[in-house]
Every structure is written in C-alpha cells, then in structure tokens.
Design an enzyme around this catalytic site. Sequence first.
Site, mmCIF file in Angstrom:
data_model
loop_
_atom_site.group_PDB
_atom_site.id
_atom_site.type_symbol
_atom_site.label_atom_id
_atom_site.label_comp_id
_atom_site.label_asym_id
_atom_site.label_seq_id
_atom_site.Cartn_x
_atom_site.Cartn_y
_atom_site.Cartn_z
ATOM 1 N N GLY A 40 1.086 -1.057 -0.175
ATOM 2 C CA GLY A 40 -0.076 0.038 -0.127
ATOM 3 C C GLY A 40 1.156 1.308 0.116
ATOM 4 N N LEU A 42 0.456 3.913 -1.948
ATOM 5 C CA LEU A 42 0.789 3.642 -3.530
ATOM 6 C C LEU A 42 1.290 4.900 -3.684
ATOM 7 C CD1 LEU A 42 -2.020 1.467 -4.977
ATOM 8 C CD2 LEU A 42 0.852 0.545 -3.406
ATOM 9 N N ALA A 44 3.552 7.049 -7.529
ATOM 10 C CA ALA A 44 3.530 6.687 -9.377
ATOM 11 C C ALA A 44 4.245 5.134 -9.171
ATOM 12 C CB ALA A 44 3.978 7.998 -9.946
ATOM 13 N N HIS A 46 4.806 2.772 -8.151
ATOM 14 C CA HIS A 46 3.856 1.511 -7.505
ATOM 15 C C HIS A 46 1.898 1.345 -9.462
ATOM 16 C CE1 HIS A 46 4.554 1.547 -3.328
ATOM 17 N NE2 HIS A 46 4.649 0.486 -3.518
ATOM 18 N N GLN A 70 8.279 -9.136 7.830
ATOM 19 C CA GLN A 70 9.620 -8.370 7.181
ATOM 20 C C GLN A 70 10.048 -7.358 7.720
ATOM 21 O OE1 GLN A 70 7.366 -7.803 2.981
ATOM 22 N NE2 GLN A 70 8.408 -6.621 3.313
ATOM 23 N N LEU A 194 11.512 7.198 -6.712
ATOM 24 C CA LEU A 194 9.942 7.078 -5.633
ATOM 25 C C LEU A 194 10.098 6.293 -4.353
ATOM 26 C CD1 LEU A 194 6.811 7.937 -8.027
ATOM 27 C CD2 LEU A 194 8.669 8.995 -7.072
ATOM 28 N N ARG A 197 8.946 5.524 1.764
ATOM 29 C CA ARG A 197 8.945 6.050 2.946
ATOM 30 C C ARG A 197 9.850 7.942 2.672
ATOM 31 N NH1 ARG A 197 10.516 0.715 3.821
ATOM 32 N NH2 ARG A 197 9.930 -0.086 5.948
HETATM 33 O O1 PAF Z 1 7.969 -4.292 -1.795
HETATM 34 C C1 PAF Z 1 6.465 -4.449 -1.298
HETATM 35 O O2 PAF Z 1 6.340 -3.626 -0.933
HETATM 36 C C2 PAF Z 1 7.283 -6.168 -0.303
HETATM 37 O O3 PAF Z 1 8.092 -6.441 0.127
HETATM 38 C C3 PAF Z 1 6.583 -6.815 -0.639
HETATM 39 C C4 PAF Z 1 7.157 -7.264 -2.087
HETATM 40 C C5 PAF Z 1 4.837 -6.184 -1.494
HETATM 41 C C6 PAF Z 1 5.921 -8.394 0.448
HETATM 42 O O4 PAF Z 1 5.343 -7.719 1.229
#
Ligand code: PAF
Length: 290
Positions: A40, A42, A44, A46, A70, A194, A197
């Site tokens: 999420g 999001l 540009a 993405h 992660q 982009l 963060r």
């Molecule tokens: O790049 C990301 O946003 C994340 O590491 C992913 C690939 C969606 C896995 O959680």
Amino acid sequence: MSTIQVVSTITELHDSLGQARDSAALTGGDTRIVLVPTMGALHAGHLALVRRAHALGGIVVVSIFVNPLQFGAGEDLDSYPRTLDADLAALGAENVSFVFAPSAREMYPGGASDTRVTAGLVGSLYEGAERPGHFDGMLTVVAKLLGIVTPDVAVFGQKDGQQAFLVQRMVDDLNVRSTIEVVETVREPGGLALSSRNRYLDEAQHTAAQALFAALTAAVEAAPAGPAAALVAAHARIAAQPLVKLDYLVIVHPETLLAVHDDYRGPARLLVAARVGRTRLIDNVSLRLG
Ligand code: PAF
C-alpha cells in the site's frame, strides 16, 4: 474507471478470480492472472507496476498487505503509512478490478508461520545486514501470495533490486510456476527514486537525498575505468551531502549479487543505501564495467 472488488479473505479471492476467469474464458478473453504485490501507500512507482501488469494482459490483482514478518524490532511497522482509501482511488483510476487486502490474521492465522523461506547468503548482505530476517519475512509472504493467487506473472520494482533478485531466485529454486517481471525504477525529476518512505523526508532532507541518484549517475559515467573508479566517483557525490549518511555502496555481479573484484569487467549493478535523517533510502543502477 472500473469498479474495484476489494476482497479480504482467501476464499473470497478464489471465488472472485474463479468467476473472472470463467467469464473471460466465455468471451474468449485472456484468463491469465497478473499479481502486483504491494504494502500500500501507493505512489507513481507502484502505478507503473500496475500499468505493466495491464500491458501483460489478463486479470490484474493488486495485493495490499503490510507484512509484519518483514519488519524487525524497532522498525516502522506501526508507523508504516496505511492509506487504503487513497490507494483504492488510485487503483480504480488504473482500472484494477481486484484488490486483495487481507488482515494479518487471514495471512497468519496461527500468529506467524513456523515454516519460513530463507533467503540464504545474499539475504544476509546489504539490506539483510541492516535488517536481519527482513528477506526471510519478505520471501515467506511472497511465497504465500504466489500460492494464494497462483498468478501467471508477478510484477516487482527494480528499486528494491535485492528483493527482486531474491524473489526470482526463490521462484527458480522452488519451481514456482509464476514468471517474475521486473519494472524499471520511477524517479522524481531530480532523480530520487519514488518510495513510500520519501514522505518521511523534510524539504532539506528531500533535496539532500538526490545525492543517491547523483552517486549512481557518477558511477555509471566512471564505470568504463573499472569498479574502483566507479566507487570513488559515487562516494564523492555522497560525501558532498552531509545530511546523507552512507550505509553501503557496492558493485555486484548481476547473476550472483556478490561484490565484484576490482579486475572484473562486464555487466554489474551498483547498490546504494543511506540514511537521511531517520529515513533509510535505497537505490541501484545497472552499469557496464570496462
Ligand atoms: O516491496 C514490497 O512492497 C514488499 O516487500 C512486498 C513485495 C509487497 C512483500 O511484502
């Protein structure tokens, strides 16, 4: 703008995709599934992945899941930007039909899975050295998403170059039947890659952060003289920006992601990571040495 179906359970997703495939088959349409996994927030970059997904054809599914596995202790799991309404509006404008936005309980009903994918040596280097366990957690959720969605193609961004490398290797090593598509990094006019963060940066930090791309560009220019010259050129651009605290700058072989020796000549990638204020930024570029 199409209507988005937002599903939060695996059963619902399977039902919806089954129906979408059936109706595509009936009308002679493309029944392939293309997955764009995201966390999420999001931007540009993405949306470039989503556009590539559409260009590949078939039924596009975007997953939105901030994967706790992660994030390490003390990282930004709790404060990671969650902007679902804005994300859905952006995806609607891109004609995405399916968004899979599961809860942590749906993904990890037992709390956290005991079974993990391990990222091996490369997973412990660079980002993995700074964020122990990050890549195991990332690969585990990607393996789960590939298992849940069973896409023909899954699309990732080159900005997270080590991630893209490790996902491709996992798919090869574990004989996963999805093709991995990697999309080039989208940059601001000043070159900053982009990233979700980037919103943590204030104005001065944002300007300083452009040193990362300046370093990559300088390295590409110096690359014909070999790895040492490329690194010197890149280091000089980072050193010129006191707000940028370098973490690593390394030239790696594209097929192993291990650091190249100084006498290496051929295709390579330069990986960079730095902290600007409290924000950690990464970037990478391909270059030809010699
Ligand atoms: O790049 C990301 O946003 C994340 O590491 C992913 C690939 C969606 C896995 O959680």
